[in-house]
Design a protein around this motif. Structure first.
Motif, PDB file in Angstrom:
ATOM      1  N   GLU B  57       1.042  -1.168  -0.500  1.00 22.70           N
ATOM      2  CA  GLU B  57       0.203  -0.267   0.241  1.00 22.70           C
ATOM      3  C   GLU B  57       1.068   0.946   0.204  1.00 22.70           C
ATOM      4  N   PRO B  99      -3.074   1.559  -4.367  1.00 23.27           N
ATOM      5  CA  PRO B  99      -2.337   0.551  -3.507  1.00 23.27           C
ATOM      6  C   PRO B  99      -3.416  -0.657  -4.178  1.00 23.27           C
ATOM      7  N   ASN B 100      -2.234  -0.970  -3.527  1.00 22.56           N
ATOM      8  CA  ASN B 100      -2.592  -2.660  -4.081  1.00 22.56           C
ATOM      9  C   ASN B 100      -2.176  -3.080  -5.692  1.00 22.56           C
ATOM     10  N   ILE B 101      -1.184  -1.961  -6.350  1.00 22.83           N
ATOM     11  CA  ILE B 101      -0.799  -1.977  -7.868  1.00 22.83           C
ATOM     12  C   ILE B 101       0.659  -1.735  -7.927  1.00 22.83           C
ATOM     13  N   THR B 171      -0.857 -13.017   3.310  1.00 22.14           N
ATOM     14  CA  THR B 171      -1.027 -13.240   2.132  1.00 22.14           C
ATOM     15  C   THR B 171      -1.685 -11.822   0.991  1.00 22.14           C
ATOM     16  N   ARG B 172      -1.153 -11.190   0.256  1.00 19.63           N
ATOM     17  CA  ARG B 172      -2.151 -10.113  -0.364  1.00 19.63           C
ATOM     18  C   ARG B 172      -2.448 -10.326  -1.468  1.00 19.63           C
ATOM     19  N   ILE B 173      -3.839  -9.795  -2.485  1.00 21.50           N
ATOM     20  CA  ILE B 173      -3.811 -10.123  -3.790  1.00 21.50           C
ATOM     21  C   ILE B 173      -3.478  -8.685  -4.223  1.00 21.50           C
ATOM     22  N   VAL B 174      -2.266  -8.383  -5.583  1.00 19.20           N
ATOM     23  CA  VAL B 174      -1.944  -7.489  -5.678  1.00 19.20           C
ATOM     24  C   VAL B 174      -2.544  -7.646  -7.822  1.00 19.20           C
ATOM     25  N   LEU B 175      -2.552  -6.628  -7.677  1.00 20.30           N
ATOM     26  CA  LEU B 175      -2.218  -6.070  -9.008  1.00 20.30           C
ATOM     27  C   LEU B 175      -0.521  -5.464  -9.528  1.00 20.30           C
ATOM     28  N   TYR B 313       0.183  -3.664 -18.403  1.00 21.08           N
ATOM     29  CA  TYR B 313      -0.435  -4.582 -18.611  1.00 21.08           C
ATOM     30  C   TYR B 313      -0.277  -4.838 -17.137  1.00 21.08           C
ATOM     31  N   TYR B 314      -1.665  -5.531 -16.347  1.00 23.86           N
ATOM     32  CA  TYR B 314      -1.101  -5.590 -14.729  1.00 23.86           C
ATOM     33  C   TYR B 314      -1.871  -7.402 -14.701  1.00 23.86           C
ATOM     34  N   PRO B 316      -3.220  -9.818 -12.151  1.00 18.48           N
ATOM     35  CA  PRO B 316      -3.365 -10.189 -10.681  1.00 18.48           C
ATOM     36  C   PRO B 316      -1.852 -11.848 -10.019  1.00 18.48           C
ATOM     37  N   TYR B 318      -0.344 -13.233  -6.417  1.00 15.28           N
ATOM     38  CA  TYR B 318      -0.019 -12.793  -4.799  1.00 15.28           C
ATOM     39  C   TYR B 318       0.793 -12.282  -4.217  1.00 15.28           C
TER      40      TYR B 318
END
Lengths: 172, 325
Positions: B57, B99-101, B171-175, B313-314, B316, B318
């Motif tokens: 983040e 955040p999360n990208i 664990t976090r989910i991210v792009l 390009y992103y 998904p 972990y």
């Protein structure tokens, strides 16, 4: 010399030792450690759930997630509620299960209609377990998005609608 | 007769010593009781959570005497104050809208940092009596249960997780920004020649040393069995096993590998991933697709150039942080 009440003292001593041992035994067993671990599991579950909704929300067009959260919500047919095992918002269901394959979830939408709070079931995967965690994410709908996605929200052109996406997550 | 008053009573002596023993025991025992759970395992949980959150983040921050910003990845020799991987479009503001990208450059730079800087900046240590005890750690970004590869390096930091010790993992989910993608619409692709409307063309200028991803959408279906047949590079057919991968994304979000028998609907997106090592020459390659029962644009259209329509390009993935003592 007064020798009476000797046995009462011994009894008192025994009782004290018994009580101390009981307290010791209880506190030394797992009782204290467990809540800490459970807390960490809850945090992980909540984090995964909120990350999933956030990632779907910010996903750009050119990624594996074709529709972002707002578009998914906009495409929803507002008249029918989900009843197990049929879900009525497949595009959102597929995206969520791709992101968190080992976790079960139910999704509800909460929004105001004619001044009253309405909560509708959208995706059902079963009865939540005892340690389920709820995560929330808000989206804002306009008539433009709803028209493009072909949903049934019936908004006026100058109207915006805030919908709360509530996801209950749990592990089996 | 001896006067024995004033002597300490044996009962009292016994009583007071019992009481004192009990008191000392309680004083020693009570604080230890509440420490048992939280001190050791708890601090590991907090470290894992904190590290993952900062990485996902936050954009990070660097600074020297004259300037500072969130683009720490371009100033590897300056003082890096925080490490964060979130993408940022304005390096002077301390906030990020995304955040999360995760940024590709920041992630690649993270792999190059030395062990000491990393433990220090991410706070992966415990301080006991002014001595640093570094935690064991394992930070990775995974996709389909395998480490994600950025610039030919798998994103994997730290040691292998020990099996005989208690660890704490989050664990976090991210792009993740993994590269670039070109998004084409069916009607803007010219056909190869008149009367060959099923064979659209795309130009790609080499050399390209990474995977190339193309999306084609908006198919104009003209027959009963629309599908994809073959991909040719400058006239020579490519192998579906070793050279490229083709899959389709349906409007409802399902992803399916398409072989020569797969059917395509007009609102599907078909993705082509051409593997690394195919387009390495300094020349302009021409990709020729072979579809069936789908019509593309007229021959008069200019052949679109891959490089002209590139966007980020992103994917998904972990991000996992695991720490142990």
């Amino acid at each position: 010399m007064n020798d009476k009440a000797q046995l009462h003292t011994m009894e008192g001593l025994l009782a004290a030792i018994l009580m101390t041992m009981t307290v010791l035994m209880i506190t030394q067993s797992t009782a204290i450690v467990t809540p800490q671990n459970e807390l960490a599991i809850d945090v992980q579950l909540e984090q995964i759930g909120s990350d999933t909704l956030k990632v779907i929300d910010i996903a750009p067009q050119t990624s594996i997630i074709r529709n972002n959260l707002t578009e998914c919500v906009a495409s929803w047919d507002t008249t029918t509620e989900a009843s197990y095992p049929t879900n009525n918002l497949e595009i959102l269901d597929n995206s969520i299960s791709n992101l968190m394959p080992e976790i079960l979830y139910n999704v509800n939408f909460a929004y105001t209609r004619n001044g009253n709070l309405t909560v509708k079931k959208v995706i059902i995967h079963g009865q939540p377990a005892d340690n389920a965690v709820v995560v929330r994410h808000y989206v804002t709908l306009t008539n433009e998005t709803v028209k493009t996605m072909g949903g049934g929200w019936n908004l006026a052109d100058d109207e915006i609608k805030v919908v709360e996406v509530r996801m209950t997550t749990w592990k089996v | 007769m001896v006067d024995d008053r004033g002597q300490i009573a044996i009962d009292f002596l016994l009583g007071i010593s019992l009481f004192l023993i009990a008191l000392i025991f309680t004083v020693q025992f009570i604080p230890g009781m509440s420490m048992a759970g939280s001190a050791r395992e708890g601090s590991l949980d907090y470290t894992a959570y904190r590290t993952a959150t900062i990485l996902v983040e936050d954009t990070g921050w660097w600074g020297n005497n004259t300037s500072s910003g969130t683009d720490w990845e371009s100033h590897p020799t300056d003082n890096i104050e925080r490490i964060g991987l979130a993408v940022d479009d304005d390096p002077t503001s301390r906030l990020t809208n995304s955040p999360n990208i995760l940024s590709k450059n920041k992630t690649t730079q993270l792999m190059l940092l030395n062990e000491n800087d990393l433990t220090e900046t991410l706070g992966l240590y415990n301080q006991v009596d002014n001595t640093h005890f570094s935690y064991g750690y394992n930070i990775s970004i995974t996709k389909n249960n395998a480490p994600l590869v950025l610039n030919n390096t798998p994103v994997l930091l730290g040691e292998t997780v020990p099996y005989d010790r208690e660890t704490s993992k989050i664990t976090r989910i991210v792009l993740v920004e993994t590269g670039t993608i070109a998004d084409f619409s069916g009607e803007e692709l010219p056909m190869k020649a008149a009367n060959q409307e099923e064979y659209p063309l795309i130009d790609i200028t080499g050399p390209l040393n990474e995977e190339v991803t193309l999306y084609i959408s908006n198919f104009n279906i003209t027959g009963g069995d629309p599908g994809f047949k073959k991909l040719r590079l400058d006239g020579a057919p490519l192998s579906e096993v070793s050279d490229y991968l083709a899959y389709k994304i349906s409007p409802n979000g399902t992803i399916e590998i398409i072989g020569t028998t797969g059917k395509i609907d007009n609102d599907d997106v078909v993705a082509f991933v051409i593997y690394q090592g195919i387009l390495t020459g300094s020349q302009t390659y021409q990709l020729e697709f072979q579809f069936k029962d789908i019509e593309f644009g007229p021959t008069s259209l200019p052949v679109p150039e891959y490089q002209d329509v590139l966007t980020t390009y992103y994917e998904p993935a972990y991000l996992t942080v695991e720490v142990w003592n």
